[in-house]
Design a protein around this motif. Structure first.
Motif, PDB file in Angstrom:
ATOM      1  N   THR A  54     -14.682  -3.533   5.924  1.00 48.61           N
ATOM      2  CA  THR A  54     -13.358  -3.385   6.523  1.00 48.61           C
ATOM      3  C   THR A  54     -12.381  -4.405   5.958  1.00 48.61           C
ATOM      4  O   THR A  54     -11.215  -4.086   5.663  1.00 48.61           O
ATOM      5  N   LEU A  55     -12.853  -5.650   5.782  1.00 52.17           N
ATOM      6  CA  LEU A  55     -12.004  -6.681   5.184  1.00 52.17           C
ATOM      7  C   LEU A  55     -11.635  -6.313   3.755  1.00 52.17           C
ATOM      8  O   LEU A  55     -10.470  -6.453   3.338  1.00 52.17           O
ATOM      9  N   ALA A  56     -12.622  -5.849   2.985  1.00 51.58           N
ATOM     10  CA  ALA A  56     -12.354  -5.463   1.596  1.00 51.58           C
ATOM     11  C   ALA A  56     -11.359  -4.307   1.529  1.00 51.58           C
ATOM     12  O   ALA A  56     -10.436  -4.307   0.702  1.00 51.58           O
ATOM     13  N   GLU A  57     -11.522  -3.333   2.394  1.00 52.13           N
ATOM     14  CA  GLU A  57     -10.600  -2.204   2.409  1.00 52.13           C
ATOM     15  C   GLU A  57      -9.198  -2.634   2.825  1.00 52.13           C
ATOM     16  O   GLU A  57      -8.196  -2.105   2.321  1.00 52.13           O
ATOM     17  N   GLY A  58      -9.128  -3.623   3.721  1.00 57.32           N
ATOM     18  CA  GLY A  58      -7.814  -4.143   4.119  1.00 57.32           C
ATOM     19  C   GLY A  58      -7.109  -4.837   2.967  1.00 57.32           C
ATOM     20  O   GLY A  58      -5.894  -4.685   2.775  1.00 57.32           O
ATOM     21  N   ILE A  59      -7.876  -5.604   2.169  1.00 52.13           N
ATOM     22  CA  ILE A  59      -7.289  -6.277   1.008  1.00 52.13           C
ATOM     23  C   ILE A  59      -6.788  -5.252  -0.008  1.00 52.13           C
ATOM     24  O   ILE A  59      -5.678  -5.380  -0.546  1.00 52.13           O
ATOM     25  N   ILE A  60      -7.601  -4.222  -0.271  1.00 50.15           N
ATOM     26  CA  ILE A  60      -7.199  -3.187  -1.220  1.00 50.15           C
ATOM     27  C   ILE A  60      -5.960  -2.443  -0.719  1.00 50.15           C
ATOM     28  O   ILE A  60      -5.040  -2.147  -1.497  1.00 50.15           O
ATOM     29  N   SER A  61      -5.925  -2.148   0.574  1.00 58.39           N
ATOM     30  CA  SER A  61      -4.781  -1.427   1.134  1.00 58.39           C
ATOM     31  C   SER A  61      -3.509  -2.256   1.041  1.00 58.39           C
ATOM     32  O   SER A  61      -2.428  -1.725   0.734  1.00 58.39           O
ATOM     33  N   ALA A  62      -3.616  -3.563   1.301  1.00 63.29           N
ATOM     34  CA  ALA A  62      -2.443  -4.434   1.199  1.00 63.29           C
ATOM     35  C   ALA A  62      -1.942  -4.506  -0.242  1.00 63.29           C
ATOM     36  O   ALA A  62      -0.728  -4.439  -0.501  1.00 63.29           O
ATOM     37  N   ALA A  63      -2.873  -4.639  -1.188  1.00 60.78           N
ATOM     38  CA  ALA A  63      -2.475  -4.676  -2.603  1.00 60.78           C
ATOM     39  C   ALA A  63      -1.869  -3.345  -3.026  1.00 60.78           C
ATOM     40  O   ALA A  63      -0.880  -3.306  -3.772  1.00 60.78           O
ATOM     41  N   GLU A  64      -2.439  -2.250  -2.551  1.00 63.97           N
ATOM     42  CA  GLU A  64      -1.918  -0.932  -2.904  1.00 63.97           C
ATOM     43  C   GLU A  64      -0.499  -0.741  -2.372  1.00 63.97           C
ATOM     44  O   GLU A  64       0.366  -0.200  -3.067  1.00 63.97           O
ATOM     45  N   ALA A  65      -0.247  -1.226  -1.157  1.00 62.96           N
ATOM     46  CA  ALA A  65       1.096  -1.113  -0.590  1.00 62.96           C
ATOM     47  C   ALA A  65       2.107  -1.935  -1.377  1.00 62.96           C
ATOM     48  O   ALA A  65       3.240  -1.500  -1.614  1.00 62.96           O
ATOM     49  N   ALA A  66       1.696  -3.135  -1.800  1.00 63.85           N
ATOM     50  CA  ALA A  66       2.594  -3.983  -2.584  1.00 63.85           C
ATOM     51  C   ALA A  66       2.911  -3.347  -3.931  1.00 63.85           C
ATOM     52  O   ALA A  66       4.067  -3.368  -4.388  1.00 63.85           O
ATOM     53  N   ILE A  67       1.913  -2.768  -4.580  1.00 59.28           N
ATOM     54  CA  ILE A  67       2.138  -2.119  -5.875  1.00 59.28           C
ATOM     55  C   ILE A  67       3.008  -0.877  -5.713  1.00 59.28           C
ATOM     56  O   ILE A  67       3.905  -0.623  -6.528  1.00 59.28           O
ATOM     57  N   ARG A  68       2.773  -0.103  -4.666  1.00 59.10           N
ATOM     58  CA  ARG A  68       3.563   1.107  -4.441  1.00 59.10           C
ATOM     59  C   ARG A  68       5.031   0.777  -4.210  1.00 59.10           C
ATOM     60  O   ARG A  68       5.920   1.543  -4.597  1.00 59.10           O
ATOM     61  N   ALA A  69       5.306  -0.370  -3.608  1.00 58.42           N
ATOM     62  CA  ALA A  69       6.695  -0.759  -3.368  1.00 58.42           C
ATOM     63  C   ALA A  69       7.429  -1.101  -4.664  1.00 58.42           C
ATOM     64  O   ALA A  69       8.653  -0.958  -4.746  1.00 58.42           O
ATOM     65  N   VAL A  70       6.693  -1.558  -5.677  1.00 57.85           N
ATOM     66  CA  VAL A  70       7.318  -1.961  -6.945  1.00 57.85           C
ATOM     67  C   VAL A  70       7.204  -0.872  -7.998  1.00 57.85           C
ATOM     68  O   VAL A  70       8.165  -0.598  -8.724  1.00 57.85           O
ATOM     69  N   ALA A  71       6.022  -0.252  -8.103  1.00 58.10           N
ATOM     70  CA  ALA A  71       5.782   0.771  -9.126  1.00 58.10           C
ATOM     71  C   ALA A  71       5.093   1.965  -8.479  1.00 58.10           C
ATOM     72  O   ALA A  71       3.877   2.153  -8.640  1.00 58.10           O
ATOM     73  N   PRO A  72       5.812   2.780  -7.740  1.00 62.59           N
ATOM     74  CA  PRO A  72       5.187   3.873  -6.978  1.00 62.59           C
ATOM     75  C   PRO A  72       4.488   4.912  -7.836  1.00 62.59           C
ATOM     76  O   PRO A  72       3.586   5.602  -7.353  1.00 62.59           O
ATOM     77  N   ASP A  73       4.866   5.046  -9.099  1.00 60.14           N
ATOM     78  CA  ASP A  73       4.269   6.060  -9.970  1.00 60.14           C
ATOM     79  C   ASP A  73       3.043   5.565 -10.725  1.00 60.14           C
ATOM     80  O   ASP A  73       2.416   6.328 -11.465  1.00 60.14           O
TER      81      ASP A  73
END
Length: 241
Positions: A54-73
């Motif tokens: 769950t912790l690992a998935e939370g870290i990945i989700s947070a990183a994914e959200a940050a990347i999507r905000a800058v480079a959504p494609d």
């Protein structure tokens, strides 16, 4: 080793190569990250994930959200590199909390290597996404006279990445050492919390700057197309008038 050294001392030699404490610590961090990734992913649970998963998935989700905000494609393209960079820098910054060890990121050679990694990744991702010819074309936009300024910008921001992380971590460890010398161990908890917060902040800043630089290289072709379309629309409007 002295506390204010820019480069840590030599631990052992491999022929003409000198292996410093920074290199050894970095090897250990990389090995632990690889082992941890293997242990976490070998038995993934979809219905009832454990705390570590769950912790690992939370870290990945947070990183994914940050990347999507800058480079959504380009989320899937950048997620492995940016997430690994963030995790490595966080751990490297926090290693200094272990007695007898120093953070690899307080060594200018380590932060320079990370900055060079970002530098080459910008061009790698850009060329991979757009092709060599299309990618290099943006250095001549909007006019070939901008080529020297683009090159200077690439070099200066790479140097700034290395020096910023190195300076902040070195000053943080030096300040903590001075406070402990003056105040003894009467205030270890505030110093510990300050170190942790600053380590996380510096890792976040480095990772976000790397993400912005890589996203800029990936989106250069798209920006040129948008500018070209805008210019075409303006010409149509002017001709209509």
């Amino acid at each position: 080793m002295k506390g204010n050294e820019m480069f840590t001392g030599v631990v052992f030699r491999l022929g003409p190569l000198e292996v410093t404490g920074t290199v050894v610590t970095t090897w250990v961090i990389v090995a632990l990250l690889g082992l941890g990734a293997w242990l976490i992913t070998r038995r993934l649970q979809t219905d009832r994930p454990g705390r570590i998963q769950t912790l690992a998935e939370g870290i990945i989700s947070a990183a994914e959200a940050a990347i999507r905000a800058v480079a959504p494609d380009h989320v899937r393209l950048l997620l492995p590199f940016i997430t690994t960079l963030w995790i490595f820098i966080v751990i490297a910054n926090l290693v200094g909390l272990i007695p007898g060890l120093h953070s690899p990121t307080r060594d200018l050679s380590a932060t320079s290597a990370l900055a060079l990694l970002v530098f080459f990744s910008v061009h790698w991702f850009g060329i991979r996404d757009q092709g060599l010819k299309n990618y290099l074309r943006h250095y001549l936009s909007p006019t070939p006279l901008m080529l020297p300024f683009h090159i200077i910008s690439e070099i200066s921001r790479t140097i700034a990445l290395a020096v910023r992380l190195f300076g902040n971590i070195l000053s943080l460890e030096t300040a903590a050492l001075l406070i402990l010398i003056v105040a003894g161990f009467l205030a270890p908890i505030p110093i510990l919390m300050l170190h942790i917060i600053e380590a996380l902040v510096q890792a976040y800043i480095f990772g976000m700057l790397a993400l912005i630089y890589v996203a800029g290289g990936l989106q250069s072709q798209q920006l040129r197309q948008q500018l070209g379309q805008t210019q075409t629309d303006n010409n149509k409007e002017n001709s209509g008038e």
